[in-house]
Design an enzyme around this catalytic site. Sequence first.
Site, mmCIF file in Angstrom:
data_model
loop_
_atom_site.group_PDB
_atom_site.id
_atom_site.type_symbol
_atom_site.label_atom_id
_atom_site.label_comp_id
_atom_site.label_asym_id
_atom_site.label_seq_id
_atom_site.Cartn_x
_atom_site.Cartn_y
_atom_site.Cartn_z
ATOM 1 N N CYS A 7 0.860 -1.188 0.000
ATOM 2 C CA CYS A 7 0.000 0.000 0.000
ATOM 3 C C CYS A 7 0.893 1.235 0.000
ATOM 4 O O CYS A 7 2.078 1.146 -0.341
ATOM 5 C CB CYS A 7 -0.980 -0.023 1.175
ATOM 6 S SG CYS A 7 -0.215 0.064 2.799
ATOM 7 N N ARG A 13 -3.370 -0.504 5.412
ATOM 8 C CA ARG A 13 -3.965 -1.585 4.615
ATOM 9 C C ARG A 13 -3.072 -2.809 4.465
ATOM 10 O O ARG A 13 -3.503 -3.937 4.731
ATOM 11 C CB ARG A 13 -4.350 -1.055 3.211
ATOM 12 C CG ARG A 13 -5.486 -0.054 3.246
ATOM 13 C CD ARG A 13 -5.607 0.700 1.949
ATOM 14 N NE ARG A 13 -4.473 1.594 1.722
ATOM 15 C CZ ARG A 13 -4.275 2.319 0.658
ATOM 16 N NH1 ARG A 13 -5.122 2.233 -0.355
ATOM 17 N NH2 ARG A 13 -3.234 3.118 0.557
ATOM 18 N N ASP A 123 -7.974 4.003 0.832
ATOM 19 C CA ASP A 123 -7.043 4.471 1.856
ATOM 20 C C ASP A 123 -7.847 4.967 3.069
ATOM 21 O O ASP A 123 -8.589 5.937 2.952
ATOM 22 C CB ASP A 123 -6.208 5.607 1.248
ATOM 23 C CG ASP A 123 -5.151 6.115 2.193
ATOM 24 O OD1 ASP A 123 -5.201 5.778 3.394
ATOM 25 O OD2 ASP A 123 -4.267 6.852 1.727
HETATM 26 P P1 4NP Z 1 -1.770 2.872 4.049
HETATM 27 O O1 4NP Z 1 -2.384 4.258 4.606
HETATM 28 O O2 4NP Z 1 -1.241 3.160 2.675
HETATM 29 O O3 4NP Z 1 -2.956 1.975 4.015
HETATM 30 O O4 4NP Z 1 -0.708 2.464 5.032
HETATM 31 C C1 4NP Z 1 -1.641 5.430 4.613
HETATM 32 C C2 4NP Z 1 -0.791 5.694 5.659
HETATM 33 C C3 4NP Z 1 -0.063 6.868 5.679
HETATM 34 C C4 4NP Z 1 -0.178 7.769 4.650
HETATM 35 C C5 4NP Z 1 -1.025 7.497 3.587
HETATM 36 C C6 4NP Z 1 -1.741 6.326 3.570
HETATM 37 N N1 4NP Z 1 0.539 8.970 4.686
HETATM 38 O O5 4NP Z 1 0.387 9.788 3.743
HETATM 39 O O6 4NP Z 1 1.309 9.217 5.610
#
Ligand code: 4NP
Length: 152
Positions: A7, A13, A123
């Site tokens: 992800c 995720r 997300d």
């Molecule tokens: P992930 O969620 O991709 O599902 O781990 C996110 C976690 C952090 C960020 C974006 C999405 N971020 O921009 O810091």
Amino acid sequence: MKFLMVCLGNICRSPIAEGVMNEKLRQRSLNGRADSAGVLSYHSGENPDSRAVKVAAQYQVDIKNQIARQFRRSDFNEFDYILTMDRSVHAEILQMAQTDTERSKVHLFLEFAGASEITEVPDPYYGGPEGFDMVFKLIDEGCNRILARLEK
Ligand code: 4NP
């Protein structure tokens, strides 16, 4: 069967997907393992987001000790299936692939699972807890479908 769940941050995720897939592999006594990584390095070294840890624990999946890391080129060699959570992550990973063999390992997680309506795991980072529950359910069902497909 070696799966890499990917992800953006590797704190929401894909840690859930890693935990769920490893739990299902264990329950079914299947030979395989799952790991996860993020496109970004921003959260590298961190444990998963507390909201992700909480939702997974509600479904008896323990992800609290995972440690975030960034996707690296050697992952193309290391894993059989590189499963991306959404189209933007998918495009980023494909851009790093250098050969047809590497490209052929990269699949959109829900498409690979054969899901027809929702093809991306949204997300949940900027939303509330209900977003995490929805993400968990999408991933859980996706992993069931993927294992059913590969066991055939
Ligand atoms: P992930 O969620 O991709 O599902 O781990 C996110 C976690 C952090 C960020 C974006 C999405 N971020 O921009 O810091």
